[in-house]
Structures are given as C-alpha cells and as structure tokens.
Design a protein around this motif. Structure first.
Motif, short mmCIF file in Angstrom:
data_model
loop_
_atom_site.label_atom_id
_atom_site.label_comp_id
_atom_site.label_asym_id
_atom_site.label_seq_id
_atom_site.Cartn_x
_atom_site.Cartn_y
_atom_site.Cartn_z
N VAL A 151 0.87 -1.18 0.00
CA VAL A 151 0.00 0.00 0.00
C VAL A 151 0.90 1.23 0.00
CG1 VAL A 151 -1.77 1.31 1.22
CG2 VAL A 151 -1.83 -1.19 1.27
N VAL A 152 0.64 2.16 -0.92
CA VAL A 152 1.46 3.37 -0.98
C VAL A 152 0.57 4.56 -1.32
CG1 VAL A 152 2.06 2.89 -3.39
CG2 VAL A 152 3.46 4.48 -2.07
N ASP A 153 0.80 5.67 -0.61
CA ASP A 153 0.16 6.93 -0.95
C ASP A 153 1.23 8.01 -0.90
OD1 ASP A 153 0.54 7.63 1.76
OD2 ASP A 153 -1.49 7.01 2.30
N GLU A 154 0.83 9.29 -0.91
CA GLU A 154 1.81 10.36 -0.96
C GLU A 154 2.60 10.51 0.33
OE1 GLU A 154 -1.43 13.86 0.16
OE2 GLU A 154 -0.40 13.87 -1.77
N ASN A 155 2.18 9.83 1.40
CA ASN A 155 2.84 9.99 2.70
C ASN A 155 3.63 8.77 3.15
OD1 ASN A 155 1.73 12.64 3.22
ND2 ASN A 155 -0.23 11.60 3.60
N GLN A 156 3.31 7.57 2.66
CA GLN A 156 3.92 6.36 3.21
C GLN A 156 3.75 5.18 2.27
OE1 GLN A 156 1.98 4.40 6.60
NE2 GLN A 156 3.95 4.31 7.66
N LEU A 157 4.75 4.30 2.29
CA LEU A 157 4.63 2.98 1.68
C LEU A 157 4.73 1.94 2.78
CD1 LEU A 157 6.28 1.40 -1.42
CD2 LEU A 157 6.70 0.37 0.81
N TYR A 158 3.85 0.93 2.71
CA TYR A 158 3.95 -0.20 3.64
C TYR A 158 3.80 -1.48 2.84
CZ TYR A 158 2.99 -3.71 7.12
OH TYR A 158 3.05 -4.85 7.87
N SER A 159 4.67 -2.45 3.13
CA SER A 159 4.56 -3.75 2.47
C SER A 159 4.94 -4.85 3.44
CB SER A 159 5.47 -3.82 1.23
OG SER A 159 6.84 -3.87 1.62
N ARG A 160 4.36 -6.02 3.22
CA ARG A 160 4.78 -7.25 3.90
C ARG A 160 5.05 -8.28 2.83
NH1 ARG A 160 2.88 -10.37 9.31
NH2 ARG A 160 4.20 -8.72 10.14
N VAL A 161 6.27 -8.81 2.81
CA VAL A 161 6.75 -9.64 1.70
C VAL A 161 7.37 -10.92 2.23
CG1 VAL A 161 8.43 -9.76 -0.18
CG2 VAL A 161 7.16 -7.64 0.21
N ARG A 162 7.08 -12.04 1.54
CA ARG A 162 7.73 -13.33 1.83
C ARG A 162 8.89 -13.53 0.87
NH1 ARG A 162 6.57 -18.09 4.33
NH2 ARG A 162 4.41 -17.50 4.78
N PHE A 163 10.05 -13.95 1.40
CA PHE A 163 11.24 -14.19 0.61
C PHE A 163 11.43 -15.68 0.36
CE2 PHE A 163 12.07 -10.12 2.56
CZ PHE A 163 12.79 -9.42 1.61
N LYS A 164 11.78 -16.03 -0.88
CA LYS A 164 12.20 -17.39 -1.20
C LYS A 164 13.45 -17.34 -2.06
CE LYS A 164 7.75 -19.79 -0.96
NZ LYS A 164 6.80 -20.67 -1.68
N ARG A 165 14.39 -18.22 -1.78
CA ARG A 165 15.62 -18.34 -2.56
C ARG A 165 15.70 -19.76 -3.07
NH1 ARG A 165 21.40 -19.32 -1.17
NH2 ARG A 165 22.71 -17.99 -2.48
#
Length: 300
Positions: A151-165
């Motif tokens: 989620v991103v707007d003009e004031n902030q970006l927030y993300s939750r991401v899973r990593f796989k290698r």
C-alpha cells in the motif's frame, strides 16, 4: 461537463501510456473498460523495459482506477489504483558464458530512493493485494522470489513480503518508507521480528543508510541456517544493538551476492549473548561487550 465525462477514459488511457513511456517502458498493453462515472477497470496491463544486462517485465490485471474527472483533467493524476495481483520479473539476459564474462548487472540506486519515486506516483494511492517479484538469474545461480502486499500513498509505503531463494522459504519482511527517505525494515519468523533496522537514506557520492539496528541472534542464526545451509554455525542466543551506516555505490550490483560484496558498514555495537557448541575445548561462551564493527569487501 458532459464532454469532460466522455473524454475522461481517453485521458486516463493516454496519461497512463505517456507516464509509462516517460519511465522507458516498451511493448505497453493497456486495455480498459469503463464501469462507472468515476471508475475504470484495466482488464489487462503489460509492459517491458530492456537494458544491456536485463529485461524487466510487468503484468497486472484486472485493476481498478478511481478518479475525480475535473482533478484528472487538471493534474493527469487519479485518486486510486487498486489491483488484486501484479507480477514483476527481472531476468538477466545472455547465455551463461556471456553473463559470466560481461560486467555485473547494476541498479542505479539514487533513482530508487523514496523521495524520487514518491514524486512520480500517478495516483494518490496504490493498493496491491499480491505483488510477485521474481529475480531470475542465469543457470547455476539461485533465483529469488518475493511475494506480498503493498500500500502506498503520498505519505507512506507499507509492504509485507515473503522471501524465497530457490524455493527455500526465508520468512517475511515488513517495510515502511516515507518521502523524506525514512526507512524501517523488519525480518520476521512466525510473526516475530528478529532484525529491526530504522534509519534514513541519502545519496551523494554514494548511497548511505544511517540506521539503528536490533538483532535477535537466535532468530538470525535460524535464518542463516536456511539461507546458507552448508555453513556450520554455533548455537547462539541473546541480542545485538548497533548504530552506524551502511554504504553502497551509486550503481549497486543487481545480484544479492554482488551487492553484499560492495556493502561497507561501520557500526558501534553492544551485545549480551551466549554461544554454545563452539568446540570441545570451549563448549560455551557468555559475552557482554561493546565495540566497533566494520564490514568491507565481504570481510567482517
């Protein structure tokens, strides 16, 4: 007013195509329909960017665009872009032999700073339910997959991401960014953060992150066991708190291994930790210490 309403879909489509062209996207597919007076649906979106060493492809749809017609006419900016899923693939090009002899693919880091791309947002808010990012490396190099919400707007970006290698699950990360280049990053296992980094980014002759870190050593060891399974590590518990800088060149290597070799870090630290199973001669070590830590050219 009727003319504005009738022309709005074409303004959205023209504005979107123009913005993508300004960002050097090619082979743009932007198919739209109009379900409401202030809303449109992009049934299909696809685009590519080709560089000397890599091809970047993005696909998404269907996605919803909400807008205020008069504001859109005045600013060419919409109110909301929302999509349930988006796929982004970065694929290094060339044969394995060519890639092994050519220069490493690089990222131009100053262009990726939050202050730069927050200003380029074509919408007041962007919401992505599932973002899949694939870093596709040549044969015999591990690929990375990042999947999560944003989620991103003009004031902030927030993300939750899973990593796989290479399909090895490395857990989750939380990321918060603001237009003044403030940075908060957390690595998590089972919803518990084991690395927390909070700081600020800037770019001058290099890109620097001035940061405070708190690291749970037991959680970090568990993560390293999955990230580098061939590495034998002692059993460790406790925590480390650090304060200092991470530095990377303005053009940083695209591969995680290459970027790590370029990373320079200087930190003061304090720790309260216990290490066991070091050796038969030294089965346990308790450490309460403060000091200075330097990482350069892969040497700690």
């Amino acid at each position: 007013m009727i003319a504005i309403y009738a022309a709005t879909p074409y303004i959205v489509q023209w504005g979107g195509a123009r913005w993508l062209a300004e960002q050097n996207f090619q082979n743009v597919v932007l198919e739209m329909e109009r379900p409401g007076w202030n809303r449109m649906t992009v049934t299909r979106f696809a685009a590519q960017i080709e560089t000397e060493n890599a091809q970047v492809s993005v696909e998404a749809g269907p996605l919803t665009i909400e807008y205020t017609p008069l504001t859109l006419w005045a600013t060419q900016k919409v109110d909301l872009v929302e999509l349930p899923q988006s796929n982004l693939t970065i694929q290094l090009t060339g044969t394995e032999q060519e890639v092994s002899t050519q220069a490493e693919a690089y990222l131009d880091l100053p262009e990726l700073l939050p202050a730069v791309w927050f200003a380029l947002l074509p919408s007041e808010q962007v919401r992505i339910g599932e973002l899949n990012l694939v870093l596709d490396y040549p044969a015999n190099q591990p690929d990375w997959t990042l999947s999560g919400a944003l989620v991103v707007d003009e004031n902030q970006l927030y993300s939750r991401v899973r990593f796989k290698r290479d399909e090895q699950d490395l857990g989750w990360s939380d990321l918060e960014l603001t237009p003044d280049n403030h940075f908060n990053f957390r690595l998590l296992q089972d919803d518990t953060p084991f690395v927390v980094i909070d700081g600020n980014l800037k770019a001058e002759d290099k890109v620097s992150l001035h940061a405070n870190q708190v690291i749970d050593l037991g959680g970090l060891r568990s993560w390293l066991d999955r990230f580098m399974p061939t590495l034998t590590l002692p059993v460790v518990s406790g925590s480390v708190s650090t304060r200092g800088t991470f530095d990377l060149p303005l053009k940083a290597a695209l591969s995680p291994e290459g970027m790590l070799s370029q990373l320079v870090a200087n930190h003061s630290f304090t720790t309260q930790s216990t290490v066991t199973n070091i050796s038969q001669e030294l089965p346990m070590l308790a450490l309460n210490a403060a000091g200075q830590l330097t990482l350069a050219a892969g040497r700690l």
